[in-house]
Scaffold this motif. Structure first.
Motif, PDB file in Angstrom:
ATOM      1  N   GLU A  18       0.936  -0.999   0.340  1.00 17.88           N
ATOM      2  CA  GLU A  18       0.117  -0.386  -0.165  1.00 17.88           C
ATOM      3  C   GLU A  18       0.879   1.532  -0.208  1.00 17.88           C
ATOM      4  N   LYS A  19       1.657   1.180   0.466  1.00 11.51           N
ATOM      5  CA  LYS A  19       2.597   1.742   0.626  1.00 11.51           C
ATOM      6  C   LYS A  19       3.854   2.712  -1.189  1.00 11.51           C
ATOM      7  N   GLY A  20       3.161   1.528  -1.991  1.00 11.05           N
ATOM      8  CA  GLY A  20       4.129   1.997  -2.997  1.00 11.05           C
ATOM      9  C   GLY A  20       4.900   0.742  -3.159  1.00 11.05           C
ATOM     10  N   TYR A  21       5.697  -0.150  -2.493  1.00  9.53           N
ATOM     11  CA  TYR A  21       6.892  -0.786  -2.664  1.00  9.53           C
ATOM     12  C   TYR A  21       6.232  -1.567  -3.585  1.00  9.53           C
ATOM     13  N   THR A  22       7.138  -2.232  -4.556  1.00 10.18           N
ATOM     14  CA  THR A  22       7.626  -2.955  -5.334  1.00 10.18           C
ATOM     15  C   THR A  22       8.123  -4.087  -5.121  1.00 10.18           C
ATOM     16  N   LYS A  23       9.211  -4.012  -4.379  1.00 12.93           N
ATOM     17  CA  LYS A  23      10.158  -5.676  -3.846  1.00 12.93           C
ATOM     18  C   LYS A  23      11.285  -4.554  -2.654  1.00 12.93           C
ATOM     19  N   PRO A  24      11.701  -5.263  -2.344  1.00 12.77           N
ATOM     20  CA  PRO A  24      12.626  -4.848  -1.430  1.00 12.77           C
ATOM     21  C   PRO A  24      13.724  -4.307  -1.665  1.00 12.77           C
ATOM     22  N   SER A  25      13.817  -2.976  -0.951  1.00 10.62           N
ATOM     23  CA  SER A  25      15.034  -2.430  -1.214  1.00 10.62           C
ATOM     24  C   SER A  25      16.506  -3.317  -0.749  1.00 10.62           C
ATOM     25  N   PRO A  26      17.871  -2.716  -1.248  1.00 10.86           N
ATOM     26  CA  PRO A  26      18.671  -3.990  -1.405  1.00 10.86           C
ATOM     27  C   PRO A  26      19.234  -4.198   0.513  1.00 10.86           C
ATOM     28  N   ILE A  27      19.407  -3.063   1.524  1.00 15.31           N
ATOM     29  CA  ILE A  27      19.288  -3.450   2.729  1.00 15.31           C
ATOM     30  C   ILE A  27      18.394  -4.058   3.689  1.00 15.31           C
ATOM     31  N   GLN A  28      17.669  -4.366   2.380  1.00 14.43           N
ATOM     32  CA  GLN A  28      16.171  -4.920   3.337  1.00 14.43           C
ATOM     33  C   GLN A  28      16.242  -6.383   3.057  1.00 14.43           C
ATOM     34  N   GLU A  29      16.480  -6.383   1.271  1.00 19.55           N
ATOM     35  CA  GLU A  29      16.600  -7.680   0.665  1.00 19.55           C
ATOM     36  C   GLU A  29      17.760  -8.700   1.868  1.00 19.55           C
ATOM     37  N   LYS A  30      18.943  -7.828   2.887  1.00 14.25           N
ATOM     38  CA  LYS A  30      20.074  -8.435   3.674  1.00 14.25           C
ATOM     39  C   LYS A  30      19.679  -8.275   4.727  1.00 14.25           C
ATOM     40  N   ALA A  31      19.038  -7.449   5.419  1.00 15.99           N
ATOM     41  CA  ALA A  31      19.481  -7.576   7.107  1.00 15.99           C
ATOM     42  C   ALA A  31      17.941  -8.494   7.249  1.00 15.99           C
ATOM     43  N   ILE A  32      16.355  -8.201   6.840  1.00 11.14           N
ATOM     44  CA  ILE A  32      15.488  -8.748   6.922  1.00 11.14           C
ATOM     45  C   ILE A  32      15.437 -10.250   7.137  1.00 11.14           C
ATOM     46  N   PRO A  33      15.859 -11.253   6.715  1.00 15.62           N
ATOM     47  CA  PRO A  33      16.265 -13.154   6.700  1.00 15.62           C
ATOM     48  C   PRO A  33      16.751 -12.520   8.293  1.00 15.62           C
ATOM     49  N   HIS A  34      18.078 -11.899   7.935  1.00 12.89           N
ATOM     50  CA  HIS A  34      19.036 -12.220   9.502  1.00 12.89           C
ATOM     51  C   HIS A  34      17.973 -11.899  10.971  1.00 12.89           C
ATOM     52  N   ILE A  35      17.348 -10.308  10.494  1.00  4.81           N
ATOM     53  CA  ILE A  35      16.635 -10.401  11.688  1.00  4.81           C
ATOM     54  C   ILE A  35      15.905 -11.162  12.539  1.00  4.81           C
ATOM     55  N   LEU A  36      15.054 -11.492  11.171  1.00  9.83           N
ATOM     56  CA  LEU A  36      14.001 -12.767  11.427  1.00  9.83           C
ATOM     57  C   LEU A  36      14.573 -13.698  11.751  1.00  9.83           C
ATOM     58  N   ALA A  37      15.512 -14.664  11.940  1.00  8.41           N
ATOM     59  CA  ALA A  37      16.141 -15.447  12.648  1.00  8.41           C
ATOM     60  C   ALA A  37      16.452 -14.793  13.812  1.00  8.41           C
ATOM     61  N   GLY A  50      16.187   2.427   2.663  1.00 11.13           N
ATOM     62  CA  GLY A  50      15.447   2.215   3.215  1.00 11.13           C
ATOM     63  C   GLY A  50      15.252   0.861   4.715  1.00 11.13           C
ATOM     64  N   LYS A  51      16.146   1.316   5.764  1.00 14.78           N
ATOM     65  CA  LYS A  51      16.735   0.726   6.829  1.00 14.78           C
ATOM     66  C   LYS A  51      15.587   1.071   8.196  1.00 14.78           C
ATOM     67  N   THR A  52      15.008   2.215   7.635  1.00 14.63           N
ATOM     68  CA  THR A  52      13.947   1.764   8.947  1.00 14.63           C
ATOM     69  C   THR A  52      12.756   0.523   8.658  1.00 14.63           C
ATOM     70  N   ALA A  53      12.256   0.364   7.128  1.00 13.43           N
ATOM     71  CA  ALA A  53      11.412  -0.400   6.908  1.00 13.43           C
ATOM     72  C   ALA A  53      12.456  -1.911   6.884  1.00 13.43           C
ATOM     73  N   GLY A  54      13.423  -1.842   7.074  1.00  9.94           N
ATOM     74  CA  GLY A  54      14.766  -3.214   6.849  1.00  9.94           C
ATOM     75  C   GLY A  54      14.378  -3.726   8.651  1.00  9.94           C
ATOM     76  N   PHE A  55      14.004  -2.831   9.586  1.00  9.20           N
ATOM     77  CA  PHE A  55      14.627  -3.466  10.260  1.00  9.20           C
ATOM     78  C   PHE A  55      13.036  -3.065  11.313  1.00  9.20           C
ATOM     79  N   THR A  56      11.675  -3.024  10.823  1.00  7.94           N
ATOM     80  CA  THR A  56      10.607  -2.795  11.329  1.00  7.94           C
ATOM     81  C   THR A  56       9.697  -4.181  10.668  1.00  7.94           C
TER      82      THR A  56
END
Ligand code: AMP
Length: 435
Positions: A18-37, A50-56
């Protein structure tokens, strides 16, 4: 790669779409899986990546999956250096948590604490805060850190610059040792590494750009111009270029006010944002700038830090920063989200040394230009004798002017205060870091 591929749940994916993001930014792609783990993270990321979404997003997912149905202790703390950044981060958290039962709040100084206390008492899962007010509220027993599961340090380098290291350590001392820690920083000085080593446990390093590199699509331009002509030159740039949204940096609060006044006098809508402005005035200036009701925002480094101003086409350094890393921070506000941007610096003879420091940090020479009618004249007298030739500032400085003429003493800025006082009334942040 999609947000769903990263393992994020449908309500979170829906909110980002809904925010209009079509795909994750590089930091999101790299950080999200590790944070989820559940890993600790040390991420080099500037504002605008896009670091804020990356951690949020991953933190929200964790909170939803493990939420207690009956009570809502404070489980995630995001520390930011400035009030504006805190407000922005919480805006994002609120938007990303639109479709999940997670409550967030923001607390910072400069405003009445009572409503903040009431909000905290009503139960909050994620709190975004600046260190000073947070400690005040903790001292007043408005909140507890005992249930904190995730600590996020946003713009950690700036927090160090602003002298928050003691506050951070104090806040951490109230938290359970068993927790996840995520640290984001645009630069990686030894001080940051030291702070990180004291807080993070076996962190995964996440890098989205080489250390201290600037956004790829930013063009750097240096105009050599006398200090006394800078205001006139700025007005010319804005008018000739028909610029509609420009962030201009000055080194001092006084300089920001003076320039703003002159721009307004010249018929250009502008507002200043710095530490001496009330929170209300800062918020209003930023809002007016974002919705285009003013064209120019004149800011000091500290006030501008972390501001989320998307797709800014131009950033002007009315004066070069005396800390070269600040140049990287400043121009992080242009060329964002894949758009091209221009970082323009007005450099007078006194600032040549600052330029060299910045070039060293960037490992790149910044091309210099002289504009007819604004040829620099305030160089050292013996060097001024060299022949002047417009626009020909080669490496050997054949063209005269100020390029390459190192000042005999350290550059100084007459009549201006050295630099903006930092947060919580700490005066004059160190040029050299204190830690
Ligand atoms: P930040 O670096 O967190 O301050 O984010 C900078 C800007 O990028 C914000 O305006 C975000 O809304 C936006 N943003 C964050 N993630 C994405 C994404 N995946 N695609 C497009 N824009 C994004």
């Amino acid at each position: 790669m999609t947000f769903k591929d990263l393992g994020l749940s449908p309500p979170l994916v829906k909110a980002v779409e809904e925010k209009g993001y079509t795909k994750p930014s590089p930091i999101q792609e790299k950080a999200i899986p590790h944070i989820l783990a559940g890993k600790d993270i040390l991420a080099s990321a500037q504002t605008g990546t896009g670091k804020t979404a990356g951690f949020t997003l991953p933190v929200l997912q964790h909170l939803v999956a493990t939420r207690h149905p009956k009570y809502r202790p404070l489980r995630v703390l995001v520390l930011t250096p400035t009030r504006e950044l805190a407000a922005q981060v919480q805006d994002n958290v609120r938007e990303y948590s639109k479709y999940v039962d997670i409550k967030s709040a923001v607390v910072f100084g400069g405003v009445n604490a009572k409503p903040q206390i009431a909000t905290l008492r009503s139960g909050v899962d994620i709190l975004v805060a600046t260190p000073g007010r947070l400690l005040d509220l903790h001292d007043r027993k408005a909140l507890s850190f005992k249930r904190i599961e995730v600590l996020i340090l946003d713009e950690a380098d700036r927090m160090l610059d602003m002298g928050f290291v003691r506050d951070i350590n104090k806040i951490i001392s109230y938290m359970p040792a068993e927790r996840q820690n995520l640290m984001f920083s645009a630069t990686f000085s030894n001080d940051i590494k030291k702070l990180a080593s004291g807080i993070l446990r076996n962190p995964v390093s996440v890098e989205t750009a080489p250390q201290n590199s600037t956004a790829k699509k930013v063009t750097h331009k240096v105009y050599k111009v006398d200090k006394s002509k800078k205001t006139e030159f700025t007005i010319k740039l804005i008018k000739d270029g028909n610029w509609n949204q420009v962030l201009i940096f000055t080194r001092t609060k006084h300089g920001a006010n003076k320039l703003t006044e002159k721009l307004v006098k010249a018929g250009i809508s502008a507002a200043a944002i710095h530490g001496n402005k009330s929170q209300g005035a800062r918020t209003k200036a930023l809002k007016n700038f974002k919705d285009n009701s003013i064209k120019i925002l004149v800011a000091t480094d500290i006030a501008a830090r972390g501001l989320d101003i998307p797709l800014l086409p131009h950033v002007v350094n009315f004066e070069l920063p005396n800390v070269p890393e600040d140049y990287v921070h400043r121009i992080g506000r242009t060329g964002r989200a894949g758009a091209a941007g221009e970082a323009i610096s007005l450099v007078c003879s006194e600032e040549s040394e600052y330029q060299s420091e910045i070039e060293k940090l960037l490992n790149e020479k910044l091309a210099s230009t002289i504009v007819a009618g604004f040829e620099p004249t305030d160089t050292d007298p013996p060097k001024r004798a060299a022949s002047q030739s417009k626009g020909s500032f080669g490496k050997k400085n054949k063209g005269g002017g100020s390029q390459g003429n190192k000042p005999k003493s350290k550059p100084h800025f007459k009549g201006n205060k050295p630099s903006e006082p930092s947060g919580r009334g700490r005066s004059n942040p160190p040029k050299k870091k204190r830690y």
